[in-house]
Design a protein around this motif. Structure first.
Motif: not given
Length: 269
Positions: A58-61, A64, A118
Protein backbone atom coordinates in the motif's frame (compact mmCIF):
# COMPACT_ATOMS: atom_id res chain seq x y z
CA UNK A 1 38.96 -20.19 -26.79
CA UNK A 2 39.08 -16.44 -26.34
CA UNK A 3 37.25 -15.18 -23.28
CA UNK A 4 35.02 -12.15 -23.85
CA UNK A 5 36.54 -10.54 -20.76
CA UNK A 6 39.93 -10.76 -22.49
CA UNK A 7 38.68 -8.50 -25.28
CA UNK A 8 38.37 -5.63 -22.83
CA UNK A 9 41.78 -6.52 -21.41
CA UNK A 10 43.37 -6.53 -24.88
CA UNK A 11 42.08 -3.06 -25.70
CA UNK A 12 43.39 -1.85 -22.35
CA UNK A 13 46.75 -3.63 -22.70
CA UNK A 14 47.79 -6.72 -24.72
CA UNK A 15 49.95 -7.97 -21.83
CA UNK A 16 46.96 -7.90 -19.52
CA UNK A 17 44.91 -9.91 -22.02
CA UNK A 18 47.72 -12.43 -22.41
CA UNK A 19 48.03 -12.94 -18.65
CA UNK A 20 44.25 -13.08 -18.27
CA UNK A 21 43.91 -15.78 -20.90
CA UNK A 22 46.93 -17.91 -20.05
CA UNK A 23 47.34 -17.55 -16.28
CA UNK A 24 44.04 -16.33 -14.87
CA UNK A 25 43.31 -19.58 -13.01
CA UNK A 26 46.66 -19.31 -11.22
CA UNK A 27 46.44 -15.61 -10.35
CA UNK A 28 44.38 -14.05 -7.58
CA UNK A 29 45.43 -10.43 -7.15
CA UNK A 30 43.92 -8.17 -4.51
CA UNK A 31 42.09 -6.15 -7.16
CA UNK A 32 40.58 -9.28 -8.72
CA UNK A 33 39.32 -10.45 -5.33
CA UNK A 34 37.89 -6.99 -4.63
CA UNK A 35 36.04 -7.12 -7.95
CA UNK A 36 34.54 -10.52 -7.14
CA UNK A 37 33.47 -9.26 -3.70
CA UNK A 38 31.73 -6.18 -5.12
CA UNK A 39 29.95 -8.19 -7.81
CA UNK A 40 28.70 -10.80 -5.34
CA UNK A 41 27.38 -8.18 -2.94
CA UNK A 42 25.76 -6.29 -5.82
CA UNK A 43 23.96 -9.41 -7.07
CA UNK A 44 22.75 -10.23 -3.58
CA UNK A 45 21.61 -6.64 -3.02
CA UNK A 46 19.46 -6.77 -6.14
CA UNK A 47 17.80 -10.03 -5.08
CA UNK A 48 17.18 -8.77 -1.53
CA UNK A 49 15.77 -5.46 -2.78
CA UNK A 50 13.48 -7.20 -5.25
CA UNK A 51 12.09 -9.58 -2.62
CA UNK A 52 11.66 -6.82 -0.05
CA UNK A 53 9.81 -4.67 -2.56
CA UNK A 54 7.22 -7.42 -2.99
CA UNK A 55 6.09 -6.86 0.61
CA UNK A 56 5.02 -3.26 -0.11
CA UNK A 57 1.25 -3.54 -0.44
CA UNK A 58 0.00 0.00 0.00
CA UNK A 59 0.95 3.66 -0.19
CA UNK A 60 3.19 4.06 2.85
CA UNK A 61 5.59 6.72 4.10
CA UNK A 62 8.91 7.22 2.34
CA UNK A 63 10.94 6.31 5.44
CA UNK A 64 9.11 3.00 5.75
CA UNK A 65 9.62 2.22 2.05
CA UNK A 66 13.37 2.74 2.50
CA UNK A 67 13.58 0.63 5.66
CA UNK A 68 11.62 -2.14 3.91
CA UNK A 69 13.81 -2.10 0.81
CA UNK A 70 17.12 -1.90 2.69
CA UNK A 71 16.23 -4.50 5.32
CA UNK A 72 18.72 -7.42 5.44
CA UNK A 73 21.26 -5.64 3.23
CA UNK A 74 23.71 -4.81 6.02
CA UNK A 75 23.75 -8.36 7.49
CA UNK A 76 24.22 -9.75 3.97
CA UNK A 77 27.25 -7.51 3.36
CA UNK A 78 28.79 -8.64 6.65
CA UNK A 79 28.15 -12.29 5.76
CA UNK A 80 29.86 -11.99 2.36
CA UNK A 81 32.68 -9.97 3.89
CA UNK A 82 33.39 -12.71 6.43
CA UNK A 83 33.37 -15.35 3.69
CA UNK A 84 35.99 -13.47 1.69
CA UNK A 85 38.03 -12.74 4.79
CA UNK A 86 38.17 -16.46 5.62
CA UNK A 87 38.68 -17.69 2.05
CA UNK A 88 41.29 -15.23 0.83
CA UNK A 89 42.79 -14.10 4.15
CA UNK A 90 42.21 -10.47 3.19
CA UNK A 91 43.35 -7.66 5.46
CA UNK A 92 40.40 -6.91 7.73
CA UNK A 93 40.82 -3.12 7.73
CA UNK A 94 40.97 -3.01 3.92
CA UNK A 95 37.99 -5.31 3.64
CA UNK A 96 36.04 -3.23 6.15
CA UNK A 97 36.71 -0.02 4.22
CA UNK A 98 35.55 -1.61 0.96
CA UNK A 99 32.35 -2.93 2.51
CA UNK A 100 31.60 0.34 4.33
CA UNK A 101 31.96 2.30 1.09
CA UNK A 102 29.81 -0.23 -0.73
CA UNK A 103 27.13 -0.13 1.96
CA UNK A 104 27.03 3.68 1.73
CA UNK A 105 26.60 3.43 -2.06
CA UNK A 106 23.82 0.86 -1.75
CA UNK A 107 22.08 2.90 0.92
CA UNK A 108 22.08 5.93 -1.39
CA UNK A 109 20.75 3.82 -4.27
CA UNK A 110 18.01 2.49 -2.02
CA UNK A 111 17.02 6.03 -1.09
CA UNK A 112 16.72 6.99 -4.76
CA UNK A 113 14.78 3.80 -5.43
CA UNK A 114 12.45 4.55 -2.52
CA UNK A 115 11.63 7.95 -4.01
CA UNK A 116 10.73 6.31 -7.32
CA UNK A 117 8.60 3.68 -5.58
CA UNK A 118 6.81 6.38 -3.58
CA UNK A 119 6.05 8.30 -6.79
CA UNK A 120 4.60 5.18 -8.43
CA UNK A 121 2.50 4.40 -5.34
CA UNK A 122 1.15 7.98 -5.35
CA UNK A 123 0.15 7.95 -9.01
CA UNK A 124 -0.86 4.36 -9.73
CA UNK A 125 -2.59 1.42 -8.13
CA UNK A 126 0.41 -0.86 -8.55
CA UNK A 127 1.47 -3.09 -5.70
CA UNK A 128 4.96 -4.03 -4.63
CA UNK A 129 5.33 -7.10 -6.85
CA UNK A 130 4.28 -5.11 -9.92
CA UNK A 131 6.69 -2.29 -9.08
CA UNK A 132 9.50 -4.80 -8.55
CA UNK A 133 8.95 -6.10 -12.08
CA UNK A 134 9.35 -2.55 -13.41
CA UNK A 135 12.77 -2.13 -11.80
CA UNK A 136 13.94 -5.73 -11.97
CA UNK A 137 12.80 -7.40 -15.21
CA UNK A 138 13.15 -11.12 -15.80
CA UNK A 139 16.84 -11.85 -16.15
CA UNK A 140 19.37 -14.57 -16.89
CA UNK A 141 22.31 -14.04 -14.54
CA UNK A 142 25.92 -14.99 -15.35
CA UNK A 143 24.69 -16.83 -18.42
CA UNK A 144 27.41 -18.85 -20.24
CA UNK A 145 27.69 -18.48 -24.02
CA UNK A 146 30.15 -19.81 -26.60
CA UNK A 147 30.76 -20.16 -30.33
CA UNK A 148 33.17 -22.89 -31.42
CA UNK A 149 33.56 -21.44 -34.92
CA UNK A 150 34.73 -18.09 -33.55
CA UNK A 151 36.73 -19.65 -30.70
CA UNK A 152 34.80 -17.29 -28.42
CA UNK A 153 33.22 -17.88 -25.03
CA UNK A 154 32.01 -15.80 -22.14
CA UNK A 155 29.71 -15.50 -19.15
CA UNK A 156 27.60 -12.39 -19.39
CA UNK A 157 26.66 -10.57 -16.19
CA UNK A 158 22.99 -10.35 -17.10
CA UNK A 159 20.53 -10.80 -19.95
CA UNK A 160 17.33 -8.87 -19.29
CA UNK A 161 14.16 -10.03 -21.03
CA UNK A 162 11.55 -7.32 -21.62
CA UNK A 163 8.46 -8.14 -23.69
CA UNK A 164 10.32 -10.99 -25.34
CA UNK A 165 13.31 -8.81 -26.30
CA UNK A 166 16.74 -9.80 -24.96
CA UNK A 167 19.17 -7.13 -23.73
CA UNK A 168 22.77 -7.95 -22.72
CA UNK A 169 23.97 -6.04 -19.67
CA UNK A 170 27.54 -5.74 -18.43
CA UNK A 171 28.29 -4.42 -14.94
CA UNK A 172 31.41 -2.29 -14.50
CA UNK A 173 32.88 -1.08 -11.22
CA UNK A 174 35.19 1.57 -12.72
CA UNK A 175 34.43 5.14 -13.70
CA UNK A 176 32.88 5.71 -17.16
CA UNK A 177 33.96 8.33 -19.69
CA UNK A 178 32.22 11.70 -19.59
CA UNK A 179 29.87 10.52 -22.36
CA UNK A 180 28.94 7.12 -23.74
CA UNK A 181 30.95 4.02 -22.82
CA UNK A 182 34.56 2.94 -23.13
CA UNK A 183 35.41 1.22 -26.41
CA UNK A 184 36.51 -1.87 -24.48
CA UNK A 185 33.09 -2.10 -22.81
CA UNK A 186 31.27 -1.59 -26.11
CA UNK A 187 33.29 -4.40 -27.72
CA UNK A 188 32.35 -6.74 -24.88
CA UNK A 189 28.66 -5.99 -25.46
CA UNK A 190 29.15 -6.58 -29.20
CA UNK A 191 30.82 -9.92 -28.49
CA UNK A 192 27.92 -11.05 -26.31
CA UNK A 193 25.47 -9.94 -29.01
CA UNK A 194 27.29 -12.21 -31.51
CA UNK A 195 27.17 -15.10 -29.03
CA UNK A 196 23.48 -14.52 -28.23
CA UNK A 197 22.63 -14.57 -31.92
CA UNK A 198 24.53 -17.86 -32.34
CA UNK A 199 23.38 -19.70 -29.20
CA UNK A 200 19.96 -18.21 -28.47
CA UNK A 201 18.98 -17.29 -32.03
CA UNK A 202 18.18 -13.78 -30.81
CA UNK A 203 18.94 -10.71 -32.90
CA UNK A 204 20.07 -7.97 -30.56
CA UNK A 205 20.60 -4.36 -31.57
CA UNK A 206 21.13 -2.70 -28.20
CA UNK A 207 22.96 -3.64 -25.01
CA UNK A 208 23.77 -1.78 -21.82
CA UNK A 209 26.70 -1.09 -19.54
CA UNK A 210 25.87 -0.46 -15.88
CA UNK A 211 28.49 1.82 -14.36
CA UNK A 212 27.64 1.13 -10.76
CA UNK A 213 30.09 3.67 -9.34
CA UNK A 214 27.83 6.47 -10.57
CA UNK A 215 24.59 4.41 -10.61
CA UNK A 216 24.10 4.95 -14.32
CA UNK A 217 23.15 2.68 -17.22
CA UNK A 218 24.44 3.62 -20.66
CA UNK A 219 23.31 2.10 -23.97
CA UNK A 220 25.48 0.50 -26.63
CA UNK A 221 24.09 0.38 -30.18
CA UNK A 222 25.58 -2.67 -31.88
CA UNK A 223 26.01 -1.63 -35.53
CA UNK A 224 28.23 -2.72 -38.42
CA UNK A 225 31.03 -0.36 -37.36
CA UNK A 226 31.23 -1.91 -33.90
CA UNK A 227 31.01 -5.40 -35.41
CA UNK A 228 33.98 -4.69 -37.68
CA UNK A 229 36.04 -3.35 -34.78
CA UNK A 230 35.19 -6.46 -32.75
CA UNK A 231 36.30 -8.91 -35.43
CA UNK A 232 39.48 -6.91 -36.02
CA UNK A 233 40.36 -7.21 -32.33
CA UNK A 234 39.49 -10.93 -32.31
CA UNK A 235 41.83 -11.54 -35.25
CA UNK A 236 44.65 -9.70 -33.47
CA UNK A 237 44.04 -11.70 -30.29
CA UNK A 238 44.00 -15.04 -32.10
CA UNK A 239 47.31 -14.17 -33.73
CA UNK A 240 48.79 -13.26 -30.35
CA UNK A 241 47.70 -16.51 -28.72
CA UNK A 242 48.66 -18.72 -31.66
CA UNK A 243 52.14 -17.22 -31.92
CA UNK A 244 52.45 -16.76 -28.14
CA UNK A 245 53.84 -13.33 -28.90
CA UNK A 246 52.64 -10.06 -27.43
CA UNK A 247 52.29 -7.34 -30.12
CA UNK A 248 54.13 -4.06 -29.81
CA UNK A 249 52.58 -1.62 -27.37
CA UNK A 250 53.45 1.49 -25.40
CA UNK A 251 53.67 1.45 -21.64
CA UNK A 252 51.22 3.85 -20.03
CA UNK A 253 52.16 4.73 -16.47
CA UNK A 254 48.63 5.78 -15.53
CA UNK A 255 47.17 2.52 -16.83
CA UNK A 256 49.93 0.37 -15.35
CA UNK A 257 49.52 1.79 -11.86
CA UNK A 258 45.80 0.93 -11.91
CA UNK A 259 46.29 -2.58 -13.32
CA UNK A 260 45.64 -5.60 -11.09
CA UNK A 261 48.53 -7.42 -12.78
CA UNK A 262 51.05 -4.68 -11.95
CA UNK A 263 52.93 -6.80 -9.41
CA UNK A 264 53.47 -9.71 -11.78
CA UNK A 265 53.93 -7.90 -15.10
CA UNK A 266 57.47 -8.29 -16.44
CA UNK A 267 57.08 -5.14 -18.55
CA UNK A 268 56.17 -2.83 -15.68
CA UNK A 269 59.07 -1.33 -13.77
Amino acid sequence: MISVSSISEFVYCPVKAFLNQTQKDNIQTREMIHGKLVREIRRGYEEITKQNMWSIKENIELEYIFSTIFEEVTPFIKKVSKKYSDKYEMDYSVLKDICNDLEDDLKLESQFLSLKVKKILNTTSKRGNEIAEMFFPQSLLEFPLKNEELNLRGKIDKIEVVNGVYYPVEVKTGMPPSKGVWLADALQIAAYVVLMDYELNKEVLVGFVDYIKICERRPVVVNSILHNKLFGVLDDMLTMFEKQEIPEFKLNKNKCEKCEYMDICEYYG
